[in-house]
Write a protein that holds these residues in place. Structure first.
Motif, PDB file in Angstrom:
ATOM      1  N   LEU A   1     -43.598  -5.578  37.764  1.00  0.00           N
ATOM      2  CA  LEU A   1     -42.289  -4.922  37.807  1.00  0.00           C
ATOM      3  C   LEU A   1     -42.352  -3.613  38.596  1.00  0.00           C
ATOM      4  O   LEU A   1     -41.421  -3.271  39.331  1.00  0.00           O
TER       5      LEU A   1
ATOM      6  N   LYS B   1     -44.425  -2.946  41.069  1.00  0.00           N
ATOM      7  CA  LYS B   1     -44.545  -3.305  42.486  1.00  0.00           C
ATOM      8  C   LYS B   1     -43.156  -3.592  43.075  1.00  0.00           C
ATOM      9  O   LYS B   1     -42.800  -3.104  44.149  1.00  0.00           O
ATOM     10  N   ALA B   2     -42.364  -4.365  42.347  1.00  0.00           N
ATOM     11  CA  ALA B   2     -41.015  -4.714  42.807  1.00  0.00           C
ATOM     12  C   ALA B   2     -40.155  -3.458  42.929  1.00  0.00           C
ATOM     13  O   ALA B   2     -39.452  -3.252  43.928  1.00  0.00           O
ATOM     14  N   ARG B   3     -40.241  -2.611  41.898  1.00  0.00           N
ATOM     15  CA  ARG B   3     -39.419  -1.400  41.902  1.00  0.00           C
ATOM     16  C   ARG B   3     -39.798  -0.489  43.067  1.00  0.00           C
ATOM     17  O   ARG B   3     -38.933   0.100  43.720  1.00  0.00           O
TER      18      ARG B   3
ATOM     19  N   ARG C   1     -41.132  -1.378  45.941  1.00  0.00           N
ATOM     20  CA  ARG C   1     -40.648  -1.983  47.196  1.00  0.00           C
ATOM     21  C   ARG C   1     -39.169  -1.701  47.403  1.00  0.00           C
ATOM     22  O   ARG C   1     -38.722  -1.424  48.508  1.00  0.00           O
TER      23      ARG C   1
END
Lengths: 291, 291
Positions: free
Chosen positions: A269, A271-273, A275
């Motif tokens: 989560l 990593k996604a945030r 990005r």
């Protein structure tokens, strides 16, 4: 753009009509003409004066054009190239606004004469709304337009097309058709596929309980099904690979959840945030998003 | 709400503080008190006067409360129940604002005394922003609040909690904790999981080419990773099943694309679009969305 005296837009939908309206606004002696295969659209286009001239016949519409812009679904390009090839002037430039670029390049090579120059264009602009009525003479202002070229692409034609989109207000990027289709399968087609899958995975009766998160995540699924079908079909291998990547990421999260692996879930989560944060910062810096 | 004289909010984040602020705005003689385990948060809460009284000790904070509202992450509920159980008055009602409901019910049954009444609450309100500073005394106005109850749930306590949320501005729905967790794994957890997976499936360097579609579809991935990890972990089986449903829908689309099955792609996209249309119409009718 002194080299252009007449453009012809084939397909008077939101994008096509926005091109002719923008050219009319900029004036500068460039004649904007158009064609639509639907009589009702031609009638509306004339009534609303969205172009200097609207033709009933596609071959007549392009015969005096220095630049022809296809603004119809990608699947129609091959037959349009075949139809108009014999009517184009020597030196005529052909481009399009299609969301995939490998097939249009292939069809252009196959069907357009050697004195006609094809360049691919993909303006990243549009709306969930469709049709001439929603066209705007500032639709392209601040938008990105990707131009695609191959080894054989004519240098002068490429420069002309680039100047054309810049004049319309776009910032322009350039890449190969293959790279374009790979990238856009992930950044454009995949969100549409994900939004549709999210809705289809839901129970209609349960949807009333959803909050703003679901509403935003699913927004693009309101786009026109026939247009998106056309896009996926004309970029099938990349679209399938993009889906595989997403499925892979979903299953990674699922495994971490099933294993009660809190550290791994949080890592994914984060990593996604991160990005998305970089993405938003970039879009603000490039002025595509307001702060 | 004459039956309530004092509420205590445990956890002074965005939701908890918005509750105490709203109660203060409504006045009517109901005392709003709060507790936070962080000294810095307590200090801020006192400085900004977000409640009538802020306690340093959790047991003291709840000892005079008629209604205790947990507004901390779900994973902390069990230990909080254990800590406060001995300090609660007979007849005290305990609720929470957690996004999953099966475990809170289980923990309440296990740890709260038989003269204390638990009711589950899940107000569908919030923000990507976190913390007391972003709290608002109108955060719940127009929001939906799901209440959960089981066979043993005390009728009077349930009515009191329902009136409480209505007073705060919510419209209230009721269901079992099991049904709640199943539905919300799909309408709330799944969009977050999908948004994270979409970002993680993308190449950072390619993201600059994305348009508004990607930006909207990925928005919820900007939410706090620890809170969402907590939610997925506390509703693991349903979350895993929701992911399976989504993967299944993605693979359906992939198969249709690989098979060049235009009719099937269009059918799936139309189904998704129709569902979203119904959803938006419902949300406009229920005034959760403006026209």
């Amino acid at each position: 753009m002194r080299e252009l005296r007449q453009i012809t837009v084939v397909g008077m939908g939101l994008l096509g009509t926005s091109i002719s309206l923008t050219v009319s606004r900029l004036s500068g002696g460039l004649k904007a003409t158009g064609y639509s295969h639907r009589a009702s659209t031609r009638q509306k286009a004339r009534k609303l004066s969205v172009a200097d001239e609207i033709f009933d016949n596609i071959c007549e519409s392009v015969s005096e054009a220095d630049l022809v812009i296809l603004a119809t679904p990608v699947r129609t390009f091959e037959s349009i190239f075949q139809k108009i090839a014999g009517s184009l002037k020597d030196g005529c430039i052909v481009t399009d606004v299609g969301s995939t670029k490998v097939l249009p390049h292939r069809w252009a090579e196959k069907h357009l004469g050697k004195n006609v120059f094809y360049v691919g264009s993909h303006p990243i602009a549009g709306s969930e709304k469709r049709g001439l009525e929603f066209a705007r003479d500032d639709l392209f202002v601040g938008s990105l337009c990707i131009l695609t070229r191959k080894k054989g692409t004519n240098e002068k034609a490429f420069s002309t097309v680039r100047r054309f989109w810049k004049k319309l207000g776009c910032s322009v990027s350039m890449m190969s058709p293959a790279m374009h289709d790979r990238i856009f399968s992930r950044v454009s087609h995949l969100p549409h596929i994900a939004a549709a899958a999210l809705l289809n995975a839901s129970d209609t009766k349960e949807l009333k309980y959803c909050g703003k998160g679901f509403i935003d995540t699913s927004r693009v699924a309101s786009g026109p099904p026939n247009i998106w079908t056309d896009i996926f079909i004309s970029n099938a291998d990349n679209s399938a690979q993009a889906i595989d990547k997403m499925v892979n990421e979903l299953l990674k999260l699922k495994r971490a959840i099933k294993a009660n692996n809190q550290a791994q879930i949080e890592r994914l989560l984060k990593k996604a945030r991160q990005r998305r944060k970089e993405l938003i910062n970039y879009k603000i810096k490039s002025r595509e998003l307001l702060e």
